[in-house]
Design a protein around this motif. Structure first.
Motif, PDB file in Angstrom:
ATOM      1  N   ASN A 198       0.881  -1.165  -0.099  1.00 42.01           N
ATOM      2  CA  ASN A 198      -0.125  -0.078   0.002  1.00 42.01           C
ATOM      3  C   ASN A 198       1.051   1.350  -0.030  1.00 42.01           C
ATOM      4  OD1 ASN A 198      -1.367   2.292   1.689  1.00 42.01           O
ATOM      5  ND2 ASN A 198      -3.290   1.023   1.085  1.00 42.01           N
ATOM      6  N   ILE A 199       0.687   2.080  -0.855  1.00 36.69           N
ATOM      7  CA  ILE A 199       1.362   3.524  -0.906  1.00 36.69           C
ATOM      8  C   ILE A 199       1.448   4.132   0.246  1.00 36.69           C
ATOM      9  CG2 ILE A 199       1.760   5.536  -2.353  1.00 36.69           C
ATOM     10  CD1 ILE A 199       1.054   4.167  -4.846  1.00 36.69           C
ATOM     11  N   GLN A 200       0.431   4.567   0.689  1.00 31.48           N
ATOM     12  CA  GLN A 200       0.199   5.245   2.124  1.00 31.48           C
ATOM     13  C   GLN A 200       1.007   4.571   2.991  1.00 31.48           C
ATOM     14  OE1 GLN A 200      -3.768   5.403   3.844  1.00 31.48           O
ATOM     15  NE2 GLN A 200      -2.739   4.544   5.680  1.00 31.48           N
ATOM     16  N   GLN A 201       1.158   3.239   3.318  1.00 32.33           N
ATOM     17  CA  GLN A 201       1.698   2.392   4.133  1.00 32.33           C
ATOM     18  C   GLN A 201       3.139   2.460   3.927  1.00 32.33           C
ATOM     19  OE1 GLN A 201       0.660  -1.781   4.954  1.00 32.33           O
ATOM     20  NE2 GLN A 201      -1.399  -1.246   5.678  1.00 32.33           N
ATOM     21  N   LEU A 202       3.577   2.448   2.768  1.00 32.40           N
ATOM     22  CA  LEU A 202       5.010   2.504   2.268  1.00 32.40           C
ATOM     23  C   LEU A 202       5.468   3.721   2.726  1.00 32.40           C
ATOM     24  CD1 LEU A 202       7.280   1.655   0.639  1.00 32.40           C
ATOM     25  CD2 LEU A 202       6.424   2.549  -1.345  1.00 32.40           C
ATOM     26  N   TYR A 203       4.691   5.031   2.634  1.00 29.52           N
ATOM     27  CA  TYR A 203       5.273   6.532   2.693  1.00 29.52           C
ATOM     28  C   TYR A 203       5.205   6.520   4.473  1.00 29.52           C
ATOM     29  CZ  TYR A 203       5.063  11.505   3.384  1.00 29.52           C
ATOM     30  OH  TYR A 203       5.543  12.973   3.544  1.00 29.52           O
ATOM     31  N   ASN A 204       4.315   6.034   5.117  1.00 25.39           N
ATOM     32  CA  ASN A 204       4.209   6.114   6.686  1.00 25.39           C
ATOM     33  C   ASN A 204       5.443   5.270   6.994  1.00 25.39           C
ATOM     34  OD1 ASN A 204       1.872   7.699   6.253  1.00 25.39           O
ATOM     35  ND2 ASN A 204       0.636   6.042   7.418  1.00 25.39           N
ATOM     36  N   TRP A 205       5.651   4.152   6.528  1.00 24.51           N
ATOM     37  CA  TRP A 205       6.778   3.434   7.086  1.00 24.51           C
ATOM     38  C   TRP A 205       8.217   4.116   6.941  1.00 24.51           C
ATOM     39  CZ3 TRP A 205      10.758   1.457   4.153  1.00 24.51           C
ATOM     40  CH2 TRP A 205      11.782   0.748   4.796  1.00 24.51           C
ATOM     41  N   LEU A 206       8.195   4.762   5.823  1.00 21.75           N
ATOM     42  CA  LEU A 206       9.594   5.427   5.293  1.00 21.75           C
ATOM     43  C   LEU A 206       9.597   6.616   6.315  1.00 21.75           C
ATOM     44  CD1 LEU A 206      11.983   5.028   4.020  1.00 21.75           C
ATOM     45  CD2 LEU A 206      10.987   6.165   1.830  1.00 21.75           C
ATOM     46  N   LEU A 207       8.643   7.305   6.522  1.00 23.09           N
ATOM     47  CA  LEU A 207       8.904   8.422   7.304  1.00 23.09           C
ATOM     48  C   LEU A 207       9.054   7.754   8.888  1.00 23.09           C
ATOM     49  CD1 LEU A 207       8.237  11.548   7.924  1.00 23.09           C
ATOM     50  CD2 LEU A 207       6.059  10.947   8.081  1.00 23.09           C
ATOM     51  N   ASN A 208       8.423   6.999   9.263  1.00 21.18           N
ATOM     52  CA  ASN A 208       8.847   6.365  10.651  1.00 21.18           C
ATOM     53  C   ASN A 208      10.054   5.920  10.743  1.00 21.18           C
ATOM     54  OD1 ASN A 208       6.408   6.592  12.640  1.00 21.18           O
ATOM     55  ND2 ASN A 208       5.541   5.634  10.906  1.00 21.18           N
ATOM     56  N   LEU A 209      10.814   5.568   9.501  1.00 21.73           N
ATOM     57  CA  LEU A 209      12.078   4.805   9.574  1.00 21.73           C
ATOM     58  C   LEU A 209      12.986   6.020   9.616  1.00 21.73           C
ATOM     59  CD1 LEU A 209      14.091   2.641   9.107  1.00 21.73           C
ATOM     60  CD2 LEU A 209      13.820   3.340   6.663  1.00 21.73           C
ATOM     61  N   ASN A 210      12.683   7.360   9.193  1.00 26.45           N
ATOM     62  CA  ASN A 210      13.407   8.456   9.164  1.00 26.45           C
ATOM     63  C   ASN A 210      13.645   8.705  10.876  1.00 26.45           C
ATOM     64  OD1 ASN A 210      14.539  10.027   6.974  1.00 26.45           O
ATOM     65  ND2 ASN A 210      12.931   9.101   6.093  1.00 26.45           N
ATOM     66  N   SER A 211      12.212   8.629  11.277  1.00 26.43           N
ATOM     67  CA  SER A 211      12.106   9.078  12.790  1.00 26.43           C
ATOM     68  C   SER A 211      13.044   8.177  13.619  1.00 26.43           C
ATOM     69  CB  SER A 211      10.728   9.155  13.229  1.00 26.43           C
ATOM     70  OG  SER A 211      10.320   7.757  13.569  1.00 26.43           O
ATOM     71  N   ILE A 212      13.353   6.873  13.230  1.00 26.69           N
ATOM     72  CA  ILE A 212      14.146   5.973  14.074  1.00 26.69           C
ATOM     73  C   ILE A 212      15.595   6.325  13.756  1.00 26.69           C
ATOM     74  CG2 ILE A 212      14.896   3.709  14.103  1.00 26.69           C
ATOM     75  CD1 ILE A 212      11.974   3.093  13.143  1.00 26.69           C
ATOM     76  N   VAL A 213      16.086   6.493  12.360  1.00 26.57           N
ATOM     77  CA  VAL A 213      17.393   6.450  12.164  1.00 26.57           C
ATOM     78  C   VAL A 213      18.013   7.932  12.089  1.00 26.57           C
ATOM     79  CG1 VAL A 213      18.997   6.415   9.882  1.00 26.57           C
ATOM     80  CG2 VAL A 213      17.098   4.712  10.279  1.00 26.57           C
ATOM     81  N   MET A 214      17.251   9.104  11.708  1.00 30.18           N
ATOM     82  CA  MET A 214      17.657  10.519  11.541  1.00 30.18           C
ATOM     83  C   MET A 214      18.148  10.906  12.963  1.00 30.18           C
ATOM     84  SD  MET A 214      18.812  12.904   9.736  1.00 30.18           S
ATOM     85  CE  MET A 214      18.030  12.838   8.222  1.00 30.18           C
ATOM     86  N   PRO A 215      17.581  10.777  14.195  1.00 34.52           N
ATOM     87  CA  PRO A 215      18.151  11.269  15.445  1.00 34.52           C
ATOM     88  C   PRO A 215      19.418  10.470  15.920  1.00 34.52           C
ATOM     89  CG  PRO A 215      15.754  10.702  15.567  1.00 34.52           C
ATOM     90  CD  PRO A 215      16.354  10.036  14.360  1.00 34.52           C
ATOM     91  N   LEU A 216      19.898   9.459  15.246  1.00 37.20           N
ATOM     92  CA  LEU A 216      20.932   8.705  15.676  1.00 37.20           C
ATOM     93  C   LEU A 216      22.236   9.668  15.571  1.00 37.20           C
ATOM     94  CD1 LEU A 216      20.943   5.367  13.866  1.00 37.20           C
ATOM     95  CD2 LEU A 216      20.433   5.788  16.329  1.00 37.20           C
ATOM     96  N   ARG A 217      22.239  10.705  14.713  1.00 38.81           N
ATOM     97  CA  ARG A 217      23.232  11.945  14.609  1.00 38.81           C
ATOM     98  C   ARG A 217      23.212  12.565  15.650  1.00 38.81           C
ATOM     99  NH1 ARG A 217      21.768  16.668  11.406  1.00 38.81           N
ATOM    100  NH2 ARG A 217      19.522  16.518  10.969  1.00 38.81           N
ATOM    101  N   TYR A 218      21.960  12.901  16.455  1.00 44.03           N
ATOM    102  CA  TYR A 218      22.163  13.919  17.708  1.00 44.03           C
ATOM    103  C   TYR A 218      22.681  13.111  18.668  1.00 44.03           C
ATOM    104  CZ  TYR A 218      17.672  15.258  14.939  1.00 44.03           C
ATOM    105  OH  TYR A 218      17.034  15.588  13.935  1.00 44.03           O
ATOM    106  N   LEU A 219      22.878  11.686  18.722  1.00 47.20           N
ATOM    107  CA  LEU A 219      23.763  11.147  19.980  1.00 47.20           C
ATOM    108  C   LEU A 219      25.200  11.604  19.899  1.00 47.20           C
ATOM    109  CD1 LEU A 219      22.590   7.297  19.171  1.00 47.20           C
ATOM    110  CD2 LEU A 219      21.641   8.799  21.162  1.00 47.20           C
ATOM    111  N   TRP A 220      25.655  11.960  18.729  1.00 51.62           N
ATOM    112  CA  TRP A 220      26.926  12.395  18.852  1.00 51.62           C
ATOM    113  C   TRP A 220      27.174  13.846  19.416  1.00 51.62           C
ATOM    114  CZ3 TRP A 220      30.781   9.184  18.289  1.00 51.62           C
ATOM    115  CH2 TRP A 220      30.526   7.815  17.790  1.00 51.62           C
ATOM    116  N   VAL A 221      25.907  14.751  19.503  1.00 46.54           N
ATOM    117  CA  VAL A 221      26.106  15.910  20.028  1.00 46.54           C
ATOM    118  C   VAL A 221      26.191  15.685  21.682  1.00 46.54           C
ATOM    119  CG1 VAL A 221      24.430  17.876  20.763  1.00 46.54           C
ATOM    120  CG2 VAL A 221      24.576  17.171  18.339  1.00 46.54           C
ATOM    121  N   PHE A 222      25.540  14.503  22.068  1.00 49.89           N
ATOM    122  CA  PHE A 222      25.527  14.412  23.618  1.00 49.89           C
ATOM    123  C   PHE A 222      26.666  13.759  23.643  1.00 49.89           C
ATOM    124  CE2 PHE A 222      20.611  14.149  22.340  1.00 49.89           C
ATOM    125  CZ  PHE A 222      20.643  15.378  22.412  1.00 49.89           C
TER     126      PHE A 222
END
Length: 480
Positions: A367-391
């Protein structure tokens, strides 16, 4: 001779606040988090601002002030407080977390164009996810080719589109909150004056949505270079950060109220993450009797902004990775430049990783909607990993505080500083891990649930693990 310091330090607290606000905030932060939590997200915003966002930004202030000659790069902060090896991994993380981000940009571009030119987000709904993913891959490869030509005129376009989208976001707040005062318009969510409407249900499902909030408020490390361009940094920079927190808080809360007026908090549309921003402006256009003018304007400016962000994000993070480290950690072949001064083999590596992430999920998610939502949620998992280095950098700075000088000090006590950095580190890691839990219903789609869970776990592990392989290849090449 006059005092040159007054010429180089012209930024005031309100300038810092506005620059930071434009860097950190966006309308989609309101839409995406409302889609997951409804009106109760307002309480979540207040909590996340108080316990996470404010200390985060003030840590960035101290780091930026301490290492003002480094240009504010996180990897340079790690390099100054630890080792070059650890600094390489910070730079690798900063680059590699952009892979899911780049994989979703073509989706955003196609959806924005669909809304702008057809007046609806249903144009691609009859496509299979496999065909849609192939279209996204074509879009990505085309703009990667454009980026490889060393396009330098994009800055003005990107600034214009970003500013226009930002103005539209602020306009949304005023129009949405005023809408119930119009004739024949009532709020979609009932009981907006009742406190219990805004109280979250603090269950396991709630905590799996926090990564989206962290993603929304992260990224303030980009403003670190401005710390020492501020008059009286020790006073005006923290004041600017406090104003930033107020601006973000007001826009998050007021924007969420606006969303609650337009969309029923108890019956949130399943496609709100994908189409919510455009649907919101379309509804406002109907309320104010101006047709699709607002939606088309937002769709056009957003599509231009998304294209600009895609091209810039293909090139800029890669330059941070490859320009800042020698052949001890990065294979020499990746540093090859084409005639336009572009790291062409680095582009190829980016294309392979992003291409896999675009195509592979499209073969399993139906489902395209599920695909979009999944990739957006994946970004919310992966992107904050770079914030870890700030801390990590702040913990290291606190540990060796006596070795460094800073015009601005968030925390002067070593132990308290280290504990604050540790708290933000643990909180970020905690929400990233919980964010891996799929947002689709297990009972209705067990196959899709396990597929998304597997991808959510494997993707960040593989992306980070590749960072260990690069130095091995680099050492092999060096020995040859």
């Amino acid at each position: 001779m006059g005092d040159t310091s007054t010429n180089t330090k012209q930024f005031r607290w309100f300038t810092i606040a506005l620059i930071a606000f434009n860097t950190v905030w966006g309308f989609n932060n309101v839409v995406n988090n409302y889609a997951q939590q409804g009106a109760s997200v307002i309480t979540s915003w207040i909590i996340i601002l108080a316990v996470y966002f404010i200390p985060y930004t003030l840590m960035v202030g101290q780091l930026g002030s301490t290492f003002q000659k480094s240009g504010g790069g996180v990897s340079s902060w790690i390099d100054a407080t630890s080792t070059r090896g650890l600094a390489y991994f910070a730079a690798w993380t900063y680059w590699v977390v952009h892979v899911p981000y780049l994989a979703q940009k073509p989706q955003n571009i196609l959806i924005a164009i669909s809304w702008a030119f057809t007046g609806a987000g249903t144009y691609f709904s009859h496509f299979s996810t496999a065909i849609f993913s192939i279209l996204c891959l074509i879009v990505f490869l085309f703009f990667m080719w454009v980026a490889s030509k060393g396009i330098t005129t994009l800055g003005v376009i990107a600034t214009f589109a970003g500013t226009a989208t930002f103005v539209m976001s602020i306009l949304f707040i005023f129009l949405a909150i005023a809408a119930p005062h119009l004739p024949n318009v009532t709020a979609a969510t009932q009981n907006l004056t009742h406190v219990k409407t805004y109280i979250p249900n603090f269950n396991f499902s709630y905590f799996t949505t926090l990564s989206m909030l962290v993603l929304a408020v992260g990224g303030s490390e980009k403003i670190a270079p401005y710390v020492n361009k501020t008059k009286n940094p020790s006073k005006e920079f923290p004041l600017g950060m406090i104003v930033l927190a107020i601006l973000v808080g007001v826009c998050a809360i007021a924007g969420s109220v606006g969303m609650a007026i337009l969309f029923n908090s108890k019956a949130i549309p399943k496609d709100l993450m994908m189409n919510g921003a455009y649907s919101a402006f379309q509804r406002l256009g109907q309320y104010y009797h101006i047709g699709n003018a607002l939606m088309i304007t937002y769709g056009l400016t957003n599509s231009i902004g998304q294209i600009a962000a895609l091209i810039v994000s293909i090139d800029a993070p890669l330059r941070i990775l490859l320009s800042g480290h020698n052949d001890e950690y990065v294979p020499k072949s990746l540093m090859k430049l084409n005639k336009h001064g572009v790291f062409i083999n680095g582009y190829k590596m980016t294309g392979i990783l992003v291409g896999i992430l675009i195509i592979l999920p499209g073969l399993g998610i139906k489902n395209i909607q599920q695909l979009y939502n999944w990739l957006l949620n994946l970004n919310s998992i992966v992107m904050p990993l770079r914030y870890l280095w700030v801390f990590v950098a702040f913990m290291l700075l606190s540990k060796h505080m006596n070795k460094f000088h800073s015009d601005y000090m968030f925390v002067k006590n070593k132990t308290i500083g280290w504990l604050l950095g540790f708290w933000c580190f643990i909180f970020t890691a905690f929400v990233c891990v919980l964010g891996m839990v799929p947002k689709v219903s297990f009972s209705s789609d067990p196959h899709g649930w396990f597929l998304q869970l597997g991808l959510n776990i494997i993707t960040p592990i593989v992306l980070i693990a590749l960072g260990f392989i690069m130095p091995m290849i680099a050492r092999r090449d060096k020995n040859k």
